[in-house]
Design an enzyme around this catalytic site. Structure first.
Site, PDB file in Angstrom:
ATOM      1  CB  VAL A  17      -0.965   0.008   1.203  1.00 35.46           C
ATOM      2  CG1 VAL A  17      -1.692   1.353   1.300  1.00 35.46           C
ATOM      3  CG2 VAL A  17      -1.982  -1.118   1.079  1.00 35.46           C
ATOM      4  CB  ALA A  84       0.245  -7.227  11.294  1.00 35.34           C
ATOM      5  NE  ARG A  92     -10.891  -3.965   5.304  1.00 33.49           N
ATOM      6  CZ  ARG A  92     -11.860  -4.429   4.541  1.00 33.49           C
ATOM      7  NH1 ARG A  92     -12.930  -4.969   5.093  1.00 33.49           N
ATOM      8  NH2 ARG A  92     -11.764  -4.361   3.226  1.00 33.49           N
ATOM      9  CB  SER A 147      -8.218   5.235   3.998  1.00 30.33           C
ATOM     10  OG  SER A 147      -8.149   4.023   4.722  1.00 30.33           O
ATOM     11  CG  HIS A 179     -12.308  -0.062   5.326  1.00 29.10           C
ATOM     12  ND1 HIS A 179     -12.824  -0.193   4.061  1.00 29.10           N
ATOM     13  CD2 HIS A 179     -11.044  -0.573   5.270  1.00 29.10           C
ATOM     14  CE1 HIS A 179     -11.913  -0.741   3.270  1.00 29.10           C
ATOM     15  NE2 HIS A 179     -10.829  -0.989   3.984  1.00 29.10           N
TER      16      HIS A 179
END
Length: 319
Positions: A17, A84, A92, A147, A179
């Site tokens: 990312v 991690a 998540r 995000s 998310h």
């Protein structure tokens, strides 16, 4: 944050990312300076070399170097992508314990430098770690952003555009909430070129509610599908991080579904969660409180409750 024209972005974590975010920043000419920090010095230095070699093709000269936490002192944005990784079959939220420990160290180092800018958090579970960043840093809530569901919203708009046969920028809708597994589509505000999706279902029998249910399932489970096929997701989230970064540096006051702190909005308190927020040079300065229908209100409440239950063992939450 420095009162000068040069924008410095510090990236912490040069994994899939982080590296994709760095590439996107340079390829779109979004920042003036880019500092990359990673425990794997060789990997980060390799990224710096690789990115600098393409500088002649970039739309804007970006000074890029491998740095240390001391470079955060003059940074405008510190984007945290370290942590991690999510493994196949792992949610998540399973990552909480591992990444909270990592973040406590990272945020402490950044703040010790004298940093006074905006934190942009990408590491999952992003809503939990954005809250942790806010607590660990002591910065005002508007200057700590995650995000959130920006990528989920982009996925939603893309799939809506494919289904209805229009350009993605003409398909409008939000994904809000965690998310992750409890996120929800705001169907009550989804529209195609200004026409509510609910009206399109009534007008044309080829459009079916069950198709839209499947469409949302594909949004919610997109990361799992991608991880199964290629091991990780990174291009989409990197582009969403770059979009947030651009909104900040250009003071766009753009409405993006970032992970932002709620203080009574949507009936929730003391939680970071994906909601539409006005993003500009000061960070997420205002929450756009949508008028949700009853089903959406209950779904959002559930999503916030899941996040609070994860936070509770680690932080003292306000009522």
């Amino acid at each position: 944050m420095r009162n000068q024209k040069v924008n410095r972005t510090v990236l912490i974590g040069a994994g899939f990312v982080g590296s994709s975010y760095a590439f996107t920043l340079i390829n779109q000419g979004i920042t003036d300076e880019l500092v990359i920090i990673d425990l794997n010095k060789d990997k980060a230095m390799g990224d710096v070399m690789d990115l600098n070699h393409g500088k002649a093709f970039a739309p804007h000269p970006v000074k890029t170097w491998y740095g240390t936490y001391d470079d955060c002192k003059e940074a405008d944005i510190v984007c945290v992508c370290a942590g991690a990784n999510q493994k196949p079959g792992e949610t998540r939220l399973d990552l909480v314990e591992k990444n909270l420990k990592i973040f406590k160290g990272i945020i402490g180092e950044v703040m010790a430098s004298g940093f006074d800018g905006i934190f942009l958090v990408a590491t999952n579970p992003v809503d939990i770690l954005t809250y942790a960043t806010w607590k660990f840093s002591g910065l005002p809530k508007e200057r700590v952003i995650g995000s959130g569901t920006t990528l989920d919203t982009a996925r939603f708009r893309y799939l809506l555009s494919e289904y209805f046969g229009v350009a993605a920028h003409n398909a409008h809708g939000y994904i809000i909430g965690e998310h992750g597994d409890t996120e929800l589509p705001v169907w009550s505000h989804a529209n195609i070129g200004g026409v509510p999706v609910s009206d399109l279902l009534k007008r044309n029998e080829k459009y079916k509610a069950e198709d839209l249910d499947e469409l949302f399932d594909n949004v919610k489970n997109a990361a799992y599908h991608i991880i199964e096929k290629k091991g990780a997701t990174y291009y989409g989230v990197a582009m969403s991080l770059a979009r947030i970064t651009k909104a900040i540096y250009r003071n766009e006051e753009a409405i993006l579904t970032v992970s932002a702190h709620l203080d009574g909005e949507f009936g929730e308190n003391d939680v970071y969660i994906g909601v539409p927020a006005v993003v500009g040079r000061c960070g997420a300065r205002e929450i756009v409180e949508l008028d949700l229908n009853e089903k959406e209100k209950q779904q959002f409440k559930h999503s916030a409750g899941v996040l609070k239950a994860i936070l509770k063992p680690h932080f003292e939450l306000q009522a």
